[in-house]
Scaffold this active site. Structure first.
Site, mmCIF file in Angstrom:
data_model
loop_
_atom_site.group_PDB
_atom_site.id
_atom_site.type_symbol
_atom_site.label_atom_id
_atom_site.label_comp_id
_atom_site.label_asym_id
_atom_site.label_seq_id
_atom_site.Cartn_x
_atom_site.Cartn_y
_atom_site.Cartn_z
ATOM 1 N N CYS A 1 124.201 87.021 61.946
ATOM 2 C CA CYS A 1 123.538 86.634 60.706
ATOM 3 C C CYS A 1 124.426 87.044 59.533
ATOM 4 C CB CYS A 1 122.180 87.304 60.584
ATOM 5 S SG CYS A 1 120.980 86.812 61.835
ATOM 6 N N ASP B 1 113.083 92.767 66.028
ATOM 7 C CA ASP B 1 113.607 94.134 65.990
ATOM 8 C C ASP B 1 113.829 94.610 64.553
ATOM 9 O OD1 ASP B 1 115.722 92.380 65.616
ATOM 10 O OD2 ASP B 1 117.123 93.452 66.919
ATOM 11 N N LEU C 1 120.578 83.555 61.969
ATOM 12 C CA LEU C 1 120.802 82.959 63.286
ATOM 13 C C LEU C 1 119.656 83.448 64.160
ATOM 14 C CD1 LEU C 1 122.600 81.338 65.255
ATOM 15 C CD2 LEU C 1 123.747 83.482 65.812
#
Length: 263
Positions: A2, A115, A66
């Site tokens: 990301c 997460d 992503l």
């Protein structure tokens, strides 16, 4: 992979959202699945699109996603229950389920399965003592609106990149130094000290960077900044991970035997 970006100044300015929008756009290739922002002038628990970015802000976060974990509700930046803590993150936490269970036992309520959300609740509960608990590869930026603190953190091995710099009273950060060049925050001049390091080592050690007034956040370090720190050279603080391999020696005798065996 990301892309994260952000900026802050001592007071609300129109250039903060504009800079973060340019940095985030330059990171589009790191996160083709989505783009979102947060600025401190938004309502407490509101994430926004590029079109809805406020005109001015003192601090703002940008994220290119992503999608890997929690495809439905894992968009970033992510906040805690009341929007007082926000985070934008690039990485993977291998022990996020264990940390989630511990935090839920302590009374924290999770809204996603990502997460990433472990970071905001973990910061609420443990502050900087969260960082040694993290087993993974990560770079993230966290805003604590309760205490007026902006925190940048990088994993102990330095797998995930994070650059930062200062420009005219503004501090910015991004996953790639090229994003700062594309955003007009870095000119083409080269740091002479960084050039000397490159000629000596064939690379530029952290925290130095090739351009003046820019730095790489060293692996296993964090920066905690308040409004008065905007535009100033950062202070890097090291943290020691509490994560250990199960096969690592545990006492003096085992370390002695491992050393003799290796030699």
């Amino acid at each position: 992979m990301c892309g994260i970006a952000g900026a802050f100044t001592a007071t609300r300015e129109s250039r903060v959202p504009a800079v973060v929008a340019r940095l985030t756009e330059a990171l589009r290739h790191r996160g083709p699945d989505g783009e979102s922002f947060f600025a401190d002038t938004l309502p407490r628990a509101t994430r926004c699109s590029r079109a809805d970015l406020p005109v001015s802000a003192a601090v703002a976060l940008g994220h290119r996603r992503l999608s890997i974990v929690d495809l439905a509700t894992g968009d970033q930046p992510i906040a805690n229950e009341n929007g007082s803590v926000w985070v934008t993150y690039n990485g993977e936490l291998y022990n996020h389920l264990e940390l989630r269970r511990e935090l839920e036992t302590l009374g924290h309520r999770f809204a996603t399965r990502a997460d990433t959300e472990v970071l905001v609740h973990g910061w609420e509960e443990w502050g900087v003592e969260l960082f040694p608990r993290l087993n993974g590869i990560f770079a993230f930026a966290l805003i604590d609106r309760r205490h007026g603190i902006t925190v940048l953190v990088r994993d102990p091995l330095g797998v995930k990149p994070l650059f930062l710099g200062v420009s005219g009273g503004l501090t910015w950060w991004a996953s790639e130094l090229g994003a700062a060049r594309a955003a007009g925050l870095v000119a083409g001049d080269v740091s002479q000290e960084a050039l000397k390091l490159y000629l000596l080592f064939r690379f530029i050690p952290s925290p130095a960077s090739i351009h003046p007034h820019t730095w790489k956040l060293p692996p296993g370090h964090y920066i905690a900044m308040r409004a008065e720190d905007a535009g100033r050279e950062p202070t890097f603080t090291r943290f020691h991970t509490a994560i250990r391999a199960t096969a690592a020696p545990r006492d003096q005798d085992e370390w002695r035997d491992a050393l003799v065996s290796t030699l």
